[in-house]
Design a protein around this motif. Structure first.
Motif, PDB file in Angstrom:
ATOM      1  N   GLU A   1       0.914  -1.339  -0.053  1.00 35.07           N
ATOM      2  CA  GLU A   1       0.048   0.048  -0.107  1.00 35.07           C
ATOM      3  C   GLU A   1       1.000   1.478   0.047  1.00 35.07           C
ATOM      4  N   ALA A   2       2.138   1.231   0.744  1.00 32.95           N
ATOM      5  CA  ALA A   2       2.668   2.332   0.789  1.00 32.95           C
ATOM      6  C   ALA A   2       3.594   2.588  -0.672  1.00 32.95           C
ATOM      7  N   ARG A   3       3.676   1.552  -1.596  1.00 31.13           N
ATOM      8  CA  ARG A   3       4.062   1.952  -2.746  1.00 31.13           C
ATOM      9  C   ARG A   3       3.247   2.171  -3.918  1.00 31.13           C
ATOM     10  N   CYS A   4       1.796   2.507  -3.345  1.00 31.85           N
ATOM     11  CA  CYS A   4       0.701   2.957  -4.282  1.00 31.85           C
ATOM     12  C   CYS A   4       0.516   4.251  -4.269  1.00 31.85           C
ATOM     13  N   ARG A   5      -0.094   4.927  -5.276  1.00 34.87           N
ATOM     14  CA  ARG A   5      -0.631   6.248  -5.122  1.00 34.87           C
ATOM     15  C   ARG A   5      -2.033   5.867  -5.526  1.00 34.87           C
ATOM     16  N   TRP A   6      -2.574   6.931  -4.777  1.00 33.06           N
ATOM     17  CA  TRP A   6      -4.347   6.793  -4.913  1.00 33.06           C
ATOM     18  C   TRP A   6      -4.851   8.019  -5.760  1.00 33.06           C
ATOM     19  N   ARG A   7      -6.244   7.669  -5.968  1.00 33.04           N
ATOM     20  CA  ARG A   7      -7.061   8.673  -6.740  1.00 33.04           C
ATOM     21  C   ARG A   7      -8.454   8.243  -6.819  1.00 33.04           C
ATOM     22  N   ASN A   8      -9.221   9.148  -6.785  1.00 34.87           N
ATOM     23  CA  ASN A   8     -10.772   9.099  -6.811  1.00 34.87           C
ATOM     24  C   ASN A   8     -11.175   9.561  -8.034  1.00 34.87           C
ATOM     25  N   TYR A   9     -12.340   9.094  -8.539  1.00 37.72           N
ATOM     26  CA  TYR A   9     -12.886   9.392  -9.757  1.00 37.72           C
ATOM     27  C   TYR A   9     -14.349   9.473  -9.603  1.00 37.72           C
ATOM     28  N   ASP A  10     -14.943  10.495 -10.286  1.00 36.86           N
ATOM     29  CA  ASP A  10     -16.461  10.452 -10.359  1.00 36.86           C
ATOM     30  C   ASP A  10     -16.918   9.866 -11.525  1.00 36.86           C
ATOM     31  N   ALA A  11     -18.388   9.431 -11.262  1.00 38.68           N
ATOM     32  CA  ALA A  11     -19.006   8.696 -12.099  1.00 38.68           C
ATOM     33  C   ALA A  11     -18.991   9.267 -13.626  1.00 38.68           C
TER      34      ALA A  11
END
Length: 239
Positions: A34-44
């Motif tokens: 998890e620490a090696r990941c980046r995260w992003r939120n997307y809208d519908a």
């Protein structure tokens, strides 16, 4: 909340605990990844991947769902799959370095973890169980694709709609022989997956309803006799 059989998490989604390819890892190893990941939120309806794009990140859905889709020269939508929480996408470009083979669009508010190809390949090299899970996932995709190709080659439009109903109901089969699809499929979405028109889908569902084989119950579509519908499809597959 449930979307085409997928349970939609109501938290922020920033955990890999529910991702299938990591299901054999202990909590400490999972936190390291998890620490090696980046995260992003997307809208519908927000685009995540563009067809033929040169990006190569691999994505893990932790909340929400996406649709894998392409478009013909005339603009006709061809949908390949809806992918929910715990699933992976974008792995082909990460593995072989080629341009993206399809568009991917969020169909609900979606959270993804993603990593670049070197990180992804390092995770695979360090964790044999992850690589094996990934191979099983890709094998299932190939099997499903072969089945769909056969359906497009051998079944008429009505029977392709029957076959798609069976696929959608696969996770909702009950001991009494019924099956539930939640939410009720959108005609246009089904049409794009089986290469027909929404009018044909509407006619098929109306006919099945008159015969008592499908019934709308609130937000769900009930298949009253899953085995009978399966036999209807297999009869034509065997010709």
């Amino acid at each position: 909340m449930r979307l085409f059989g997928y349970v939609m998490s109501m938290d922020d989604g920033k955990s890999l605990a529910g991702v299938e390819v990591f299901s054999d890892l202990d909590a400490d190893r999972l936190r390291e990844i998890e620490a090696r990941c980046r995260w992003r939120n997307y809208d519908a309806q927000e685009q995540i991947i563009d067809f033929q794009d040169d990006s190569q990140d691999v994505f893990f859905i932790t909340r929400g769902a996406v649709r894998v889709v392409n478009y013909s020269v005339s603009g006709r939508e061809v949908a390949f799959d809806d992918i929910g929480p715990g699933r992976i996408f974008g792995e082909l470009a990460a593995i072989d370095g080629h341009p993206r083979s399809a568009n991917v669009v969020a169909i609900s508010a979606t959270t993804v973890a993603f990593m670049n190809p070197p990180t992804f390949k390092a995770v695979l090299a360090e964790n044999a169980d992850v690589g094996l899970r990934l191979m099983c996932t890709m094998a299932q995709i190939i099997r499903t694709s072969v089945e769909r190709i056969m359906d497009l080659s051998t079944l008429g439009a009505h029977n392709r709609v029957y076959a798609e109903l069976l696929r959608l109901a696969g996770m909702g089969i009950r001991e009494d022989g019924t099956a539930r699809i939640s939410p009720v499929p959108i005609h246009g979405d089904m049409a794009s997956r089986v290469s027909t028109t929404r009018e044909t889908v509407a006619r098929v569902l109306s006919d099945l309803s008159r015969k008592g084989l499908v019934k709308r119950q609130g937000p769900e579509l009930l298949i009253t006799d899953y085995e009978h519908l399966r036999q209807m499809v297999e009869e034509f597959r065997g010709e």
